[in-house]
Design a protein around this motif. Structure first.
Motif, PDB file in Angstrom:
ATOM      1  N   GLU A  80       0.806  -1.345   0.077  1.00 25.25           N
ATOM      2  CA  GLU A  80       0.017   0.018  -0.053  1.00 25.25           C
ATOM      3  C   GLU A  80       0.712   1.304  -0.114  1.00 25.25           C
ATOM      4  OE1 GLU A  80      -2.731  -0.364   3.354  1.00 25.25           O
ATOM      5  OE2 GLU A  80      -3.778  -1.708   2.312  1.00 25.25           O
ATOM      6  N   TRP A  92      -5.202   6.340  -1.748  1.00 24.06           N
ATOM      7  CA  TRP A  92      -4.235   4.946  -1.120  1.00 24.06           C
ATOM      8  C   TRP A  92      -4.667   3.855  -2.154  1.00 24.06           C
ATOM      9  CZ3 TRP A  92      -0.780   4.062   2.584  1.00 24.06           C
ATOM     10  CH2 TRP A  92      -0.686   4.859   3.483  1.00 24.06           C
ATOM     11  N   LYS A 115      -9.212   2.684   4.335  1.00 21.40           N
ATOM     12  CA  LYS A 115      -8.134   3.231   5.280  1.00 21.40           C
ATOM     13  C   LYS A 115      -8.974   4.400   6.039  1.00 21.40           C
ATOM     14  CE  LYS A 115      -4.311   2.684   4.735  1.00 21.40           C
ATOM     15  NZ  LYS A 115      -3.331   1.881   5.468  1.00 21.40           N
TER      16      LYS A 115
END
Length: 351
Positions: A80, A92, A115
């Motif tokens: 990531e 992200w 996220k």
């Protein structure tokens, strides 16, 4: 082959994931339309830059290090990092990249929302933990000044004073006792909510009835107008934390005094049924509606607006936590005649 090629081409065009091919220089030489949908960059703009041009500064070092391992033939799985959009914001992305000869075949999923949700959940949990820690610390630190007040009142009460002063001192003592009880409630609540449950010291006890009689006598002194009857039939030994069960009974009887009928007796009884010790508190009074009954053991829930010893609405919640700490359970039933709170604890505690 033609069918397979058409399917591959369709997947490339409609996939919501970012698909791409990177060369050894770190340039995305092929990208699918999802790049423009997610990041806003056109295919020509992407070809004019290397992957580091998209990276968030915080992710630069570790992503470059990963690219170095990929050049040695290692794949990247669920890596990531944050990629810059054309408008300057960042998304992200979770990457899977596999070396294929001199190129790297990559796919990336936009996990920005995941996220954000994870951060929000963690923030919420952190705030809840902080609040409960604050309650525990505050309750602990209140004990010392409260003890000093109680001590000063007891000393003052021994000095000569008139009836007015006597009433004032008695009022202060009563208020101090209620404050101490509230501190106990908040401390127990904080312990239970912090995940460890209410602590208990389980020991064999064959004098439960003596402690229960003292609890009932104390409430009789506080509420002399209320009739409380006892029928203690349990004469065996129970592995338990006797002071905690005294606290549980005090909470249940206080609840019965507050919410039960004013002119009919409360019955407190013990016995053994099957493999369980049973404690019950029965008070006549109006039926508790089902919607309230189902929430009685939740913190800060009260059946009505009457004042009570529980004050904060924690008494029944703490009683329930004490029962669980004994591998037992409390239930409540209510009809048009009586409301019954029933505690059951196994006579043989699990190891």
């Amino acid at each position: 082959m033609t069918s397979h090629g058409n399917t591959h081409s369709l997947t490339w065009r409609v996939s919501p994931d970012l698909l791409g091919i990177v060369n050894q220089d770190g340039v995305f030489i092929e990208t699918n339309p999802a790049w423009q949908t997610v990041l806003g960059w056109s295919e020509d703009e992407i070809r004019s830059m290397v992957f580091t041009d998209f990276l968030h500064p915080d992710d630069m070092e570790r992503t470059i290090a990963l690219f170095g391992t990929m050049k040695k033939g290692e794949p990247a799985l669920h890596f990531e990092n944050q990629y810059r959009c054309k408008d300057g914001s960042y998304r992200w992305l979770s990457w899977v990249a596999v070396p294929e000869g001199d190129i790297f075949v990559c796919s990336a999923r936009d996990v920005t929302r995941d996220k954000a949700q994870a951060r929000a959940l963690q923030s919420s949990e952190d705030e809840a933990l902080l609040r409960e820690q604050f309650i525990a610390i505050l309750s602990h630190d209140l004990r010392n000044p409260l003890a000093a007040i109680g001590s000063a009142v007891r000393i003052a009460a021994r000095q000569p004073h008139d009836e007015t002063i006597a009433k004032m001192l008695a009022s202060i003592q009563g208020s101090s006792a209620r404050m101490a009880k509230l501190i106990d409630y908040t401390m127990d609540f904080a312990r239970a909510r912090l995940g460890g449950g209410i602590p208990v010291d389980l020991q064999p006890c064959n004098t439960l009835s003596d402690g229960f009689e003292r609890v009932v006598d104390e409430i009789r002194l506080t509420f002399p107008e209320r009739q409380i009857e006892t029928a203690f039939a349990f004469e065996g030994t129970l592995v338990c934390d006797a002071p905690r069960l005294d606290q549980l009974l005090s909470n249940l009887v206080a609840n019965a005094v507050t919410h039960g009928s004013r002119n009919k007796p409360i019955l407190v009884a013990t016995g053994a049924e099957g493999e369980c010790f049973v404690l019950s508190v029965t008070n006549p009074g109006k039926r508790i509606p089902d919607n309230i009954l189902s929430n009685l053991f939740k913190p800060f829930e009260r059946g009505d607006e009457s004042a009570s010893l529980q004050g904060l609405g924690l008494g029944l919640y703490i009683a329930d936590q004490i029962a669980k700490a004994h591998s037992g359970q409390i239930s409540a039933t209510s009809d048009g005649d009586n409301t019954v709170f029933r505690l059951e604890i196994p006579l043989q505690q699990p190891s």
